[in-house]
Design a protein around this motif. Structure first.
Motif, PDB file in Angstrom:
ATOM      1  N   LEU A  68      12.320  -9.368  34.866  1.00  0.00           N
ATOM      2  CA  LEU A  68      12.118  -8.161  34.073  1.00  0.00           C
ATOM      3  C   LEU A  68      11.849  -8.509  32.608  1.00  0.00           C
ATOM      4  O   LEU A  68      10.952  -7.946  31.982  1.00  0.00           O
ATOM      5  N   MET A  69      12.596  -9.438  32.065  1.00  0.00           N
ATOM      6  CA  MET A  69      12.383  -9.851  30.674  1.00  0.00           C
ATOM      7  C   MET A  69      10.999 -10.487  30.499  1.00  0.00           C
ATOM      8  O   MET A  69      10.313 -10.226  29.511  1.00  0.00           O
ATOM      9  N   ALA A  70      10.587 -11.311  31.440  1.00  0.00           N
ATOM     10  CA  ALA A  70       9.262 -11.934  31.351  1.00  0.00           C
ATOM     11  C   ALA A  70       8.162 -10.878  31.417  1.00  0.00           C
ATOM     12  O   ALA A  70       7.180 -10.946  30.663  1.00  0.00           O
ATOM     13  N   THR A  71       8.316  -9.885  32.286  1.00  0.00           N
ATOM     14  CA  THR A  71       7.286  -8.847  32.380  1.00  0.00           C
ATOM     15  C   THR A  71       7.258  -7.970  31.140  1.00  0.00           C
ATOM     16  O   THR A  71       6.190  -7.514  30.734  1.00  0.00           O
ATOM     17  N   VAL A  72       8.397  -7.724  30.514  1.00  0.00           N
ATOM     18  CA  VAL A  72       8.412  -6.953  29.271  1.00  0.00           C
ATOM     19  C   VAL A  72       7.678  -7.731  28.177  1.00  0.00           C
ATOM     20  O   VAL A  72       6.907  -7.162  27.399  1.00  0.00           O
ATOM     21  N   ALA A 118       5.135  -7.753  43.035  1.00  0.00           N
ATOM     22  CA  ALA A 118       6.149  -7.035  42.254  1.00  0.00           C
ATOM     23  C   ALA A 118       5.981  -7.308  40.760  1.00  0.00           C
ATOM     24  O   ALA A 118       6.134  -6.395  39.943  1.00  0.00           O
ATOM     25  N   THR A 119       5.647  -8.535  40.396  1.00  0.00           N
ATOM     26  CA  THR A 119       5.458  -8.861  38.983  1.00  0.00           C
ATOM     27  C   THR A 119       4.278  -8.099  38.403  1.00  0.00           C
ATOM     28  O   THR A 119       4.382  -7.513  37.319  1.00  0.00           O
ATOM     29  N   VAL A 120       3.157  -8.083  39.115  1.00  0.00           N
ATOM     30  CA  VAL A 120       1.975  -7.359  38.622  1.00  0.00           C
ATOM     31  C   VAL A 120       2.263  -5.873  38.507  1.00  0.00           C
ATOM     32  O   VAL A 120       1.926  -5.244  37.496  1.00  0.00           O
ATOM     33  N   ARG A 121       2.900  -5.299  39.514  1.00  0.00           N
ATOM     34  CA  ARG A 121       3.213  -3.865  39.456  1.00  0.00           C
ATOM     35  C   ARG A 121       4.208  -3.543  38.342  1.00  0.00           C
ATOM     36  O   ARG A 121       4.095  -2.521  37.686  1.00  0.00           O
ATOM     37  N   LEU A 122       5.161  -4.423  38.129  1.00  0.00           N
ATOM     38  CA  LEU A 122       6.139  -4.214  37.067  1.00  0.00           C
ATOM     39  C   LEU A 122       5.477  -4.280  35.697  1.00  0.00           C
ATOM     40  O   LEU A 122       5.786  -3.473  34.817  1.00  0.00           O
ATOM     41  N   ALA A 128       2.234   1.045  31.215  1.00  0.00           N
ATOM     42  CA  ALA A 128       2.013   2.491  31.318  1.00  0.00           C
ATOM     43  C   ALA A 128       3.147   3.257  30.648  1.00  0.00           C
ATOM     44  O   ALA A 128       2.906   4.272  29.960  1.00  0.00           O
ATOM     45  N   PHE A 129       4.356   2.795  30.797  1.00  0.00           N
ATOM     46  CA  PHE A 129       5.512   3.427  30.165  1.00  0.00           C
ATOM     47  C   PHE A 129       5.422   3.311  28.655  1.00  0.00           C
ATOM     48  O   PHE A 129       5.736   4.247  27.924  1.00  0.00           O
ATOM     49  N   ARG A 130       4.984   2.173  28.191  1.00  0.00           N
ATOM     50  CA  ARG A 130       4.885   1.915  26.747  1.00  0.00           C
ATOM     51  C   ARG A 130       3.788   2.765  26.101  1.00  0.00           C
ATOM     52  O   ARG A 130       3.958   3.251  24.998  1.00  0.00           O
ATOM     53  N   THR A 131       2.653   2.930  26.771  1.00  0.00           N
ATOM     54  CA  THR A 131       1.536   3.666  26.187  1.00  0.00           C
ATOM     55  C   THR A 131       1.640   5.158  26.430  1.00  0.00           C
ATOM     56  O   THR A 131       0.952   5.927  25.785  1.00  0.00           O
ATOM     57  N   GLY A 132       2.493   5.562  27.360  1.00  0.00           N
ATOM     58  CA  GLY A 132       2.575   6.970  27.722  1.00  0.00           C
ATOM     59  C   GLY A 132       3.491   7.781  26.902  1.00  0.00           C
ATOM     60  O   GLY A 132       3.926   7.753  25.848  1.00  0.00           O
TER      61      GLY A 132
END
Length: 116
Positions: free
Chosen positions: A29-33, A102-106, A112-116
Protein backbone atom coordinates in the motif's frame (compact mmCIF):
# COMPACT_ATOMS: atom_id res chain seq x y z
CA UNK A 1 -7.65 -31.97 2.77
CA UNK A 2 -8.36 -31.41 6.43
CA UNK A 3 -4.62 -31.69 7.15
CA UNK A 4 -3.89 -29.01 4.54
CA UNK A 5 -6.28 -26.56 6.21
CA UNK A 6 -4.85 -27.38 9.60
CA UNK A 7 -1.26 -26.85 8.40
CA UNK A 8 -2.25 -23.55 6.77
CA UNK A 9 -3.92 -22.42 9.99
CA UNK A 10 -0.80 -23.26 11.96
CA UNK A 11 1.36 -21.28 9.49
CA UNK A 12 -0.94 -18.27 9.64
CA UNK A 13 -1.70 -18.15 13.33
CA UNK A 14 1.09 -19.90 15.22
CA UNK A 15 4.07 -19.04 13.01
CA UNK A 16 3.28 -15.30 12.55
CA UNK A 17 2.13 -15.80 8.96
CA UNK A 18 -0.80 -13.46 9.43
CA UNK A 19 1.46 -10.71 10.78
CA UNK A 20 3.78 -11.17 7.80
CA UNK A 21 0.80 -10.98 5.43
CA UNK A 22 -0.42 -7.71 6.94
CA UNK A 23 3.12 -6.29 6.89
CA UNK A 24 3.40 -7.22 3.22
CA UNK A 25 0.06 -5.60 2.37
CA UNK A 26 1.03 -2.45 4.31
CA UNK A 27 4.31 -2.23 2.39
CA UNK A 28 2.47 -2.73 -0.90
CA UNK A 29 0.00 0.00 0.00
CA UNK A 30 2.80 2.43 0.84
CA UNK A 31 4.60 1.65 -2.43
CA UNK A 32 1.42 2.21 -4.45
CA UNK A 33 0.75 5.52 -2.68
CA UNK A 34 4.28 6.64 -3.61
CA UNK A 35 3.75 5.53 -7.23
CA UNK A 36 0.41 7.33 -7.34
CA UNK A 37 2.00 10.50 -5.95
CA UNK A 38 4.71 10.39 -8.60
CA UNK A 39 2.23 9.78 -11.41
CA UNK A 40 0.04 12.61 -10.14
CA UNK A 41 2.98 15.03 -10.21
CA UNK A 42 3.83 13.91 -13.76
CA UNK A 43 0.23 14.36 -14.89
CA UNK A 44 -0.23 17.75 -13.19
CA UNK A 45 3.36 19.08 -13.56
CA UNK A 46 2.22 22.37 -15.10
CA UNK A 47 -0.17 23.29 -12.28
CA UNK A 48 1.99 22.13 -9.33
CA UNK A 49 4.67 24.32 -7.83
CA UNK A 50 7.01 22.27 -5.66
CA UNK A 51 8.87 24.89 -3.62
CA UNK A 52 10.71 26.31 -6.60
CA UNK A 53 11.82 22.99 -8.10
CA UNK A 54 12.49 23.64 -11.76
CA UNK A 55 11.74 20.19 -13.09
CA UNK A 56 8.51 19.07 -11.46
CA UNK A 57 7.94 16.36 -14.04
CA UNK A 58 11.45 14.95 -13.46
CA UNK A 59 10.80 14.87 -9.71
CA UNK A 60 7.58 12.96 -10.42
CA UNK A 61 9.49 10.36 -12.44
CA UNK A 62 12.03 9.96 -9.64
CA UNK A 63 9.27 9.45 -7.06
CA UNK A 64 7.50 7.03 -9.41
CA UNK A 65 10.72 5.04 -9.88
CA UNK A 66 11.31 4.88 -6.12
CA UNK A 67 7.77 3.61 -5.56
CA UNK A 68 8.14 1.03 -8.33
CA UNK A 69 11.44 -0.14 -6.84
CA UNK A 70 9.81 -0.51 -3.43
CA UNK A 71 6.93 -2.50 -4.96
CA UNK A 72 9.36 -4.80 -6.78
CA UNK A 73 11.44 -5.33 -3.63
CA UNK A 74 8.26 -6.08 -1.69
CA UNK A 75 7.21 -8.58 -4.36
CA UNK A 76 10.63 -10.26 -4.30
CA UNK A 77 10.47 -10.49 -0.52
CA UNK A 78 7.04 -12.09 -0.78
CA UNK A 79 8.26 -14.54 -3.43
CA UNK A 80 11.23 -15.47 -1.30
CA UNK A 81 8.94 -16.21 1.64
CA UNK A 82 6.55 -18.09 -0.65
CA UNK A 83 9.40 -20.25 -1.95
CA UNK A 84 10.28 -21.19 1.62
CA UNK A 85 6.78 -22.69 1.94
CA UNK A 86 7.45 -24.99 -1.03
CA UNK A 87 3.99 -24.68 -2.46
CA UNK A 88 3.03 -25.85 -5.92
CA UNK A 89 4.38 -23.80 -8.85
CA UNK A 90 0.82 -23.07 -10.03
CA UNK A 91 0.00 -21.43 -6.71
CA UNK A 92 3.15 -19.31 -6.94
CA UNK A 93 2.30 -18.16 -10.46
CA UNK A 94 -1.27 -17.38 -9.43
CA UNK A 95 0.01 -15.31 -6.48
CA UNK A 96 2.38 -13.39 -8.78
CA UNK A 97 -0.41 -12.60 -11.24
CA UNK A 98 -2.74 -11.62 -8.40
CA UNK A 99 -0.03 -9.38 -6.93
CA UNK A 100 0.56 -7.55 -10.24
CA UNK A 101 -3.16 -7.09 -10.93
CA UNK A 102 -3.83 -5.91 -7.36
CA UNK A 103 -0.92 -3.46 -7.49
CA UNK A 104 -2.07 -1.92 -10.78
CA UNK A 105 -5.66 -1.64 -9.59
CA UNK A 106 -4.57 -0.15 -6.28
CA UNK A 107 -2.48 2.47 -8.09
CA UNK A 108 -5.45 3.33 -10.30
CA UNK A 109 -7.69 3.59 -7.25
CA UNK A 110 -5.31 5.87 -5.35
CA UNK A 111 -4.80 8.13 -8.39
CA UNK A 112 -8.57 8.32 -8.98
CA UNK A 113 -9.14 9.04 -5.29
CA UNK A 114 -6.46 11.73 -5.31
CA UNK A 115 -7.77 13.51 -8.42
CA UNK A 116 -11.44 13.12 -7.57
Amino acid sequence: MRELFRATGVRLLDQDGLKDLFDHVRNLLMATVIIAAGSHVIKQAVSIELLGVLYDEFAGYVVLAIGALLAVLNALNGLHRLNKQQWHMGIRIAVIVLYVVATVRLIQFVVAFRTG
